[in-house]
Motif scaffolding. Structure first.
Motif, PDB file in Angstrom:
ATOM      1  N   GLU A 170       0.842  -1.205   0.000  1.00 29.44           N
ATOM      2  CA  GLU A 170       0.000   0.000   0.000  1.00 29.44           C
ATOM      3  C   GLU A 170       0.873   1.249   0.000  1.00 29.44           C
ATOM      4  O   GLU A 170       0.567   2.226  -0.698  1.00 29.44           O
ATOM      5  CB  GLU A 170      -0.914  -0.004   1.228  1.00 29.44           C
ATOM      6  CG  GLU A 170      -2.039  -1.021   1.138  1.00 29.44           C
ATOM      7  CD  GLU A 170      -2.741  -1.252   2.464  1.00 29.44           C
ATOM      8  OE1 GLU A 170      -3.719  -2.021   2.479  1.00 29.44           O
ATOM      9  OE2 GLU A 170      -2.302  -0.683   3.494  1.00 29.44           O
ATOM     10  N   LEU A 174       0.853   4.063  -2.970  1.00 34.84           N
ATOM     11  CA  LEU A 174       0.616   5.474  -2.682  1.00 34.84           C
ATOM     12  C   LEU A 174       1.789   6.327  -3.149  1.00 34.84           C
ATOM     13  O   LEU A 174       1.605   7.404  -3.721  1.00 34.84           O
ATOM     14  CB  LEU A 174       0.374   5.669  -1.181  1.00 34.84           C
ATOM     15  CG  LEU A 174       0.089   7.091  -0.695  1.00 34.84           C
ATOM     16  CD1 LEU A 174      -1.101   7.700  -1.433  1.00 34.84           C
ATOM     17  CD2 LEU A 174      -0.158   7.102   0.806  1.00 34.84           C
ATOM     18  N   LEU A 213      -6.408   1.057   0.765  1.00 36.84           N
ATOM     19  CA  LEU A 213      -5.623   2.279   0.908  1.00 36.84           C
ATOM     20  C   LEU A 213      -6.542   3.469   1.166  1.00 36.84           C
ATOM     21  O   LEU A 213      -6.268   4.311   2.038  1.00 36.84           O
ATOM     22  CB  LEU A 213      -4.783   2.496  -0.347  1.00 36.84           C
ATOM     23  CG  LEU A 213      -3.906   3.752  -0.402  1.00 36.84           C
ATOM     24  CD1 LEU A 213      -2.947   3.804   0.781  1.00 36.84           C
ATOM     25  CD2 LEU A 213      -3.121   3.784  -1.723  1.00 36.84           C
ATOM     26  N   ILE A 217      -6.629   6.137   4.306  1.00 37.01           N
ATOM     27  CA  ILE A 217      -6.451   7.571   4.063  1.00 37.01           C
ATOM     28  C   ILE A 217      -7.580   8.360   4.699  1.00 37.01           C
ATOM     29  O   ILE A 217      -7.362   9.407   5.316  1.00 37.01           O
ATOM     30  CB  ILE A 217      -6.373   7.856   2.548  1.00 37.01           C
ATOM     31  CG1 ILE A 217      -5.043   7.339   1.976  1.00 37.01           C
ATOM     32  CG2 ILE A 217      -6.539   9.350   2.260  1.00 37.01           C
ATOM     33  CD1 ILE A 217      -4.977   7.372   0.461  1.00 37.01           C
ATOM     34  N   ILE A 225      -6.944   9.770  -3.376  1.00 38.91           N
ATOM     35  CA  ILE A 225      -6.828   8.827  -4.495  1.00 38.91           C
ATOM     36  C   ILE A 225      -8.134   8.884  -5.275  1.00 38.91           C
ATOM     37  O   ILE A 225      -9.190   8.495  -4.769  1.00 38.91           O
ATOM     38  CB  ILE A 225      -6.555   7.390  -4.014  1.00 38.91           C
ATOM     39  CG1 ILE A 225      -5.301   7.345  -3.143  1.00 38.91           C
ATOM     40  CG2 ILE A 225      -6.421   6.457  -5.218  1.00 38.91           C
ATOM     41  CD1 ILE A 225      -4.040   7.791  -3.847  1.00 38.91           C
ATOM     42  N   PHE A 235      -3.480  10.520  -8.078  1.00 42.28           N
ATOM     43  CA  PHE A 235      -3.335  11.217  -6.804  1.00 42.28           C
ATOM     44  C   PHE A 235      -3.670  12.690  -7.023  1.00 42.28           C
ATOM     45  O   PHE A 235      -3.141  13.325  -7.932  1.00 42.28           O
ATOM     46  CB  PHE A 235      -1.892  11.079  -6.305  1.00 42.28           C
ATOM     47  CG  PHE A 235      -1.579  11.881  -5.069  1.00 42.28           C
ATOM     48  CD1 PHE A 235      -1.660  11.304  -3.814  1.00 42.28           C
ATOM     49  CD2 PHE A 235      -1.193  13.218  -5.153  1.00 42.28           C
ATOM     50  CE1 PHE A 235      -1.370  12.035  -2.678  1.00 42.28           C
ATOM     51  CE2 PHE A 235      -0.901  13.959  -4.033  1.00 42.28           C
ATOM     52  CZ  PHE A 235      -0.992  13.362  -2.776  1.00 42.28           C
TER      53      PHE A 235
END
Length: 244
Positions: A170, A174, A213, A217, A225, A235
């Protein structure tokens, strides 16, 4: 490379043993969940990668995965599963698996996935060591004002709050997206760049990781995302961005 293969089907183990030998890899086999945890815990640093069947006697594969992750946060872990439901795959990834292969599988496919995951793990480890030796290393490798990432410490922050509980994969996902803000990545591109394979990947691997993910977040701040329908993901931490 030394592999721990946790697989109750001895025919599968014997078949894979031939392929591992051809690659020059050492393999330790375990045929039930209890024995698997004992073998891993005896010397967790000795294994370069673990393959784990979910349907095991003694202890369920999900429990084994959880116990392995409690002992080692970084050992690459591939789940082998006959369960083809998205919920099982997402749960496996949530417990710390880096990838999964659905049974029945081709030995060549599994070998390719192992090579890709191990190669990616070595690149990450070597990069972290190099950065740790660099005294002039800046505090954050990525800093957009709202979002920060530190490769050396494997930490990410959003609006000053840590994004907690990121698995190695993850974090890499990211980082790949955040390195080029607003650039749209297709699932195929993410498989190639984050998992390091192109033709052997299952796009659901990307979707499952993105889902987990995003959940992590959202505990720290707004969603960064974004989905670009029909294309992939990007992103975007600008204040007027929204998850579509």
């Amino acid at each position: 490379m030394k592999i721990l293969m946790i697989e109750d089907n001895k025919s599968v183990s014997e078949m894979m043993s031939m392929f591992f030998k051809k690659e020059g890899w050492e393999v330790v086999f375990s045929y039930d969940g209890i024995d698997a945890v004992e073998k891993f815990n005896a010397n967790p640093d000795s294994f370069d990668l673990v393959t784990l069947d979910l349907n095991l006697p003694g202890k369920d594969g999900m429990q084994v995965a959880q116990e392995i992750r409690e002992k080692s946060k970084t050992v690459p872990l591939i789940m082998l599963t006959a369960r083809d439901s998205e919920s099982d795959q997402v749960l496996g990834l949530e417990l710390g698996a880096d990838d999964y292969v659905t049974k029945p599988f081709s030995p060549i496919t599994l070998i390719a996935r192992i090579k890709a995951l191990h190669r990616r793990s070595k690149i990450s480890d070597d990069g972290a060591k190099e950065e740790a030796q660099n005294d002039a290393k800046k505090e954050f490798d990525i800093d957009t004002g709202r979002f920060q990432m530190n490769i050396k410490t494997r930490e990410a922050f959003l609006d000053g709050k840590p994004i907690e509980g990121l698995t190695p994969k993850e974090f890499d996902l990211l980082h790949t997206l955040a390195t080029n803000p607003k650039q749209v990545y297709s699932r195929e591109q993410l498989l190639q760049q984050v998992w390091d394979y192109e033709y052997f990947g299952d796009e659901r691997t990307v979707d499952a990781h993105i889902k987990k993910l995003r959940q992590k977040i959202e505990k720290s701040g707004p969603q960064i995302i974004q989905t670009v329908w029909g294309v992939g993901y990007k992103f975007d931490d600008t204040e007027n961005s929204s998850d579509k």
